[in-house]
Scaffold this active site. Structure first.
Site, PDB file in Angstrom:
ATOM      1  N   THR A 137       4.579  -8.195  15.962  1.00  0.00           N
ATOM      2  CA  THR A 137       5.553  -7.921  14.615  1.00  0.00           C
ATOM      3  C   THR A 137       5.768  -6.283  14.813  1.00  0.00           C
ATOM      4  O   THR A 137       6.044  -5.721  15.259  1.00  0.00           O
ATOM      5  CB  THR A 137       4.516  -7.971  13.266  1.00  0.00           C
ATOM      6  N   ASP A 152      -0.174 -19.215  11.290  1.00  0.00           N
ATOM      7  CA  ASP A 152      -0.883 -18.392  10.463  1.00  0.00           C
ATOM      8  C   ASP A 152      -1.240 -19.489   8.920  1.00  0.00           C
ATOM      9  O   ASP A 152      -1.682 -18.967   8.337  1.00  0.00           O
ATOM     10  CB  ASP A 152       0.380 -17.133   9.656  1.00  0.00           C
ATOM     11  N   SER A 158       0.529 -14.953   4.311  1.00  0.00           N
ATOM     12  CA  SER A 158       0.576 -13.639   6.063  1.00  0.00           C
ATOM     13  C   SER A 158      -0.207 -11.704   5.302  1.00  0.00           C
ATOM     14  O   SER A 158      -0.930 -12.032   3.604  1.00  0.00           O
ATOM     15  CB  SER A 158       2.013 -13.426   5.858  1.00  0.00           C
TER      16      SER A 158
HETATM   17  O1  DON Z   1       1.883 -13.140   8.544  1.00  0.00           O
HETATM   18  C1  DON Z   1       1.328 -11.555   9.613  1.00  0.00           C
HETATM   19  O2  DON Z   1      -0.168 -12.346   8.282  1.00  0.00           O
HETATM   20  C2  DON Z   1       1.328 -12.395  11.021  1.00  0.00           C
HETATM   21  N1  DON Z   1       2.507 -13.692  10.968  1.00  0.00           N
HETATM   22  C3  DON Z   1       1.693 -11.171  11.346  1.00  0.00           C
HETATM   23  C4  DON Z   1       1.312 -10.916  12.920  1.00  0.00           C
HETATM   24  C5  DON Z   1       1.719  -9.400  13.284  1.00  0.00           C
HETATM   25  O3  DON Z   1       1.328  -8.779  13.070  1.00  0.00           O
HETATM   26  C6  DON Z   1       1.363  -9.458  14.879  1.00  0.00           C
HETATM   27  N2  DON Z   1       1.426  -8.206  14.941  1.00  0.00           N
HETATM   28  N3  DON Z   1       0.932  -7.336  15.732  1.00  0.00           N
END
Ligand code: DON
Length: 553
Positions: free
Chosen positions: A361, A403, A432
Site C-alpha cells: 500500500t 479485505d 480497512s
Molecule cells: O485497507 C487495508 O487495510 C489494506 N487493503 C491495506 C493493504 C496494505 O497495506 C498492504 N501493504 N503493505
C-alpha cells in the site's frame, strides 16, 4: 555591542544554520515527492500537491500507487479545520456475501486476491476530484500534467522495484498472458515509459472524474474485469461517490489525535490501543523494553479482537464507536493484564489462524508553507492488486475485495478475521486498517503520519507516535526504529528480523509470549512529518523502502 560585530554575527549565523524548511512531501518515491514540492513552488497548497503526488505514484510505484484502487485522506487546514475523505473501493452491485464460497461453503483460494473477481469498484479518481473541488487552488489539468509527463518520459526502476517486479512476474503472466506490459524484465536503472497510462491520465486531465468513470477508460476497465472473471459494470462505475466523514478524534496525554474512522478500523483501533496504554505511562520504560512491549502488545491484542467483531462500513452496519472508545470500558479490558504473564488470545476470544505475508500500500504526508497538512494512505491492497492489468489503460486493478470477510472466522491475506459486520454486500465498503493520522499538540499541528502494511498499519503508526512523544526520538529515528506487531490472532508477536536482542525475546517467551521468528519481516513503511512547537519542520522517510522526503525551502 559594536553594530558591525552584531551584523557579522547575524551574517555568520545565517551562513551556518540550515535553511528553515517551509513545507515537505514524504512519499514512497523521490519523483513523486519532488513533483508535490514543485506544485507548492508554483503556489499550490498541500491539497494541490496531494493530487500531483498521488498521480505520480500511480506512474512510478505501480504496486500501490493507483488510479484504480482507493484510499483515505485526513487533513488539517492552516486554520485548524480537520476532516477526512473516504474514497475506499466498494463491492460491485453484482457482489454477494457468499461469492467466494464453493458449493460446500468453503472459501475458494485465490478468488478474492487474484483476477477480476477480486476487484472492488475504484474510488481514487473520484476522491482526488472531490479533494480538488473542495480545496484545489491550481487548475486540475496542471496537477495531472506532471504524472502525464512522467509516464511519457519514463521513470527509473530502483533495485527494490526490480525485485518486486521479479517476484510477481509469474502472477502477471498467469493473469494477463506473456505479452503483458510489466512482464518485460525491467532491471534497476531501466527507464519505464508507460504511454498507455499517459493517455489514460490525459483523459483524466481533460474530463476529470468522468475521464475515468465514463467513456473509453471506463469501457476498457469493465471489459478487462469481465475478461478476467469479474462482475464490475459501467453502472457500478457511474454510481461511485466518495464520502466526507468525521475522523476519529481522541486525546492521549497532551496530544490531540485525528485518524481515519470507519470504514477504516485505523482510527478506532489506534484510539483504543493508545487509551489502554495511557495509564501505564510507557515512557517510564526504555524503548522496546520488555515492559513497554508487554503493555503495547496486550493493548493491541484486545483492540484487534474488537475489530474483528464490531467494525465494518458505517453506511451498512451500526459501528458502536462510542462504546468502543469509552475509557471505562477500555480500562476494564486491561484488567486481565499483568506484567507476570502474557494473556492468551484464546482467553480474549476463541480461534486459531494462519499468518500471511503482507503486501503493498502506500502512504504520503504533506505540509505546505501555509500550514495545511494532509495524510493520505492509498492502496490496490496486495502488491499490484489483483494483478489484472488493463493493457489499454496502462494500470493494474485492485484486489480490495479480499479485505471483506469472505466467511466468518476465515482469515484474509493479512490473517485478519471478521464476521457479519464486514460481510460482503453490494455497494458496501470493505473494512480497512489504513490509518492516515494527524497529531496536534497545544492546539498546533505537530505530526502527520501513516504507513502501508496491512494489519500492521495501526501498530506501526502507534509506535511512530510513541517513539516521538514517549521515547523522545526525532521523527526520522522514530520512523527507522525497529518495530513489532501483535494482532490478537494469530497469537504471535512479530518482530522485524535481526533487530531485537535474543535475551529480550527470551524474557518475553518466559512470560508466555509466542514469538515465532519465521514470521519475522519488515513491518510498514512509515512516512511522517513533525512540526515542533516553534514551527520547525522535520521529516521521517522510511529506509525500509525507497521512501524520500523532499523539503520545500
Ligand atoms: O485497507 C487495508 O487495510 C489494506 N487493503 C491495506 C493493504 C496494505 O497495506 C498492504 N501493504 N503493505
Amino acid at each position: 555591542m559594536n553594530v558591525n560585530f552584531l551584523l557579522m554575527g547575524i551574517l555568520l549565523l545565517s551562513c551556518t544554520s540550515p535553511k528553515p524548511i517551509k513545507g515537505a512531501v514524504v512519499s514512497a518515491r523521490e519523483e513523486a515527492s519532488a513533483i508535490g514540492v514543485e506544485i507548492m513552488k508554483q503556489g499550490g497548497t498541500a491539497f494541490d500537491a496531494l493530487i500531483a503526488t498521488d498521480l505520480a505514484l500511480t506512474v512510478c510505484y505501480p504496486n500501490a500507487g493507483n488510479i484504480s484502487g482507493g484510499g483515505f485522506l485526513v487533513y488539517r487546514t492552516a486554520e485548524g479545520k480537520v476532516g477526512s475523505l473516504d474514497y475506499r473501493e466498494k463491492a460491485p452491485m453484482g457482489a454477494s456475501a457468499d461469492m467466494y464460497l464453493d458449493e460446500q461453503g468453503n472459501v475458494m483460494p485465490g478468488k478474492s486476491t487474484l483476477g477480476g473477481l477480486a476487484v472492488g469498484v475504484p474510488g481514487t479518481v473520484a476522491g482526488l476530484a472531490a479533494i480538488h473541488k473542495k480545496f484545489g487552488t491550481l487548475p486540475w489539468e496542471d496537477l495531472v500534467q506532471p504524472a502525464i509527463d512522467l509516464a511519457r518520459k519514463g521513470y527509473f526502476v530502483t533495485k527494490k522495484q526490480q525485485r518486486s517486479f521479479e517476484s510477481k512476474k509469474e502472477d502477471f503472466i498467469a493473469v494477463n498472458g506473456p505479452d503483458t506490459f510489466y512482464a518485460q524484465d525491467f532491471k534497476a536503472g531501466d527507464r519505464v515509459q508507460n504511454t498507455a497510462l499517459a493517455e489514460t491520465l490525459e483523459r483524466i486531465a481533460k474530463y476529470g472524474k468522468a475521464g475515468f468513470y465514463q467513456g473509453p477508460v471506463a469501457e476498457d476497465l469493465v471489459n478487462r474485469v469481465m475478461e478476467t472473471g469479474g462482475v464490475i459494470t459501467l453502472e457500478d462505475l457511474l454510481a461511485y461517490e466518495p464520502v466526507w466523514r468525521d475522523p476519529i478524534n481522541f486525546q492521549y496525554k497532551d496530544l490531540n489525535i485525528y485518524a481515519m474512522g470507519p470504514p477504516s478500523s485505523g482510527g478506532i483501533c489506534l484510539a483504543q490501543i493508545m487509551k489502554m496504554i495511557e495509564p501505564y505511562n510507557v515512557g517510564q520504560y526504555d524503548h522496546n523494553s520488555k515492559e513497554a512491549m508487554q503493555v503495547i502488545v496486550e493493548a493491541e491484542r484486545r483492540s484487534y479482537a474488537d475489530r474483528s467483531l464490531y467494525l465494518g462500513d458505517p453506511d451498512f452496519v451500526n459501528v458502536p464507536k462510542d462504546s468502543l472508545l469509552d475509557v471505562t470500558y477500555l480500562n476494564k479490558r486491561m484488567n486481565s493484564f499483568t506484567f507476570e504473564k502474557a494473556t492468551k488470545s484464546t482467553d480474549i476470544a476463541p480461534g486459531s489462524i494462519q499468518w500471511e505475508e503482507s503486501e503493498e500500500t502506500t502512504h504520503y504526508s504533506i505540509v505546505d508553507p501555509l500550514g495545511n497538512a494532509v495524510a493520505v494512505t492509498t492502496t490496490l491492497n496486495g502488491s499490484y492488486g489483483s494483478k489484472v492489468f488493463v493493457e489499454n489503460g496502462g494500470y493494474f486493478l485492485n484486489n480490495e475485495m479480499d479485505d471483506f470477510s469472505s466467511k466468518p472466522g476465515v482469515p484474509n491475506m493479512f490473517g485478519l478475521i471478521g464476521g457479519k459486520a464486514n460481510a460482503i454486500a453490494p455497494q458496501k465498503r470493505m473494512l480497512s486498517a489504513m490509518t492516515p493520522t494527524i497529531v496536534e499538540r497545544k492546539g498546533k499541528l505537530a505530526m502527520v503520519v501513516g504507513t502501508p502494511g496491512g494489519s500492521t498499519i495501526i501498530t506501526s503508526v502507534l509506535q511512530t507516535i510513541l517513539n516521538v512523544y514517549e521515547f523522545d526520538m526525532d521523527v526520522q529515528s522514530a520512523v527507522s526504529a525497529a518495530r513489532f506487531h501483535h494482532q490478537w490472532l494469530p497469537d504471535v508477536v512479530v518482530f522485524e528480523p535481526g533487530q531485537f536482542n535474543p535475551s529480550l525475546i527470551k524474557s518475553l517467551q518466559d512470560k508466555g509470549y509466542n514469538i515465532k521468528e519465521e514470521y519475522s519481516r519488515i513491518i510498514g513503511r512509515v512516512d511522517a512529518i513533525q512540526i515542533s512547537e516553534s514551527g520547525e519542520i522535520t521529516t521521517g522517510a522510511d529506509p525500509r523502502g525507497d521512501d524520500t522526503a523532499v523539503p520545500l525551502y
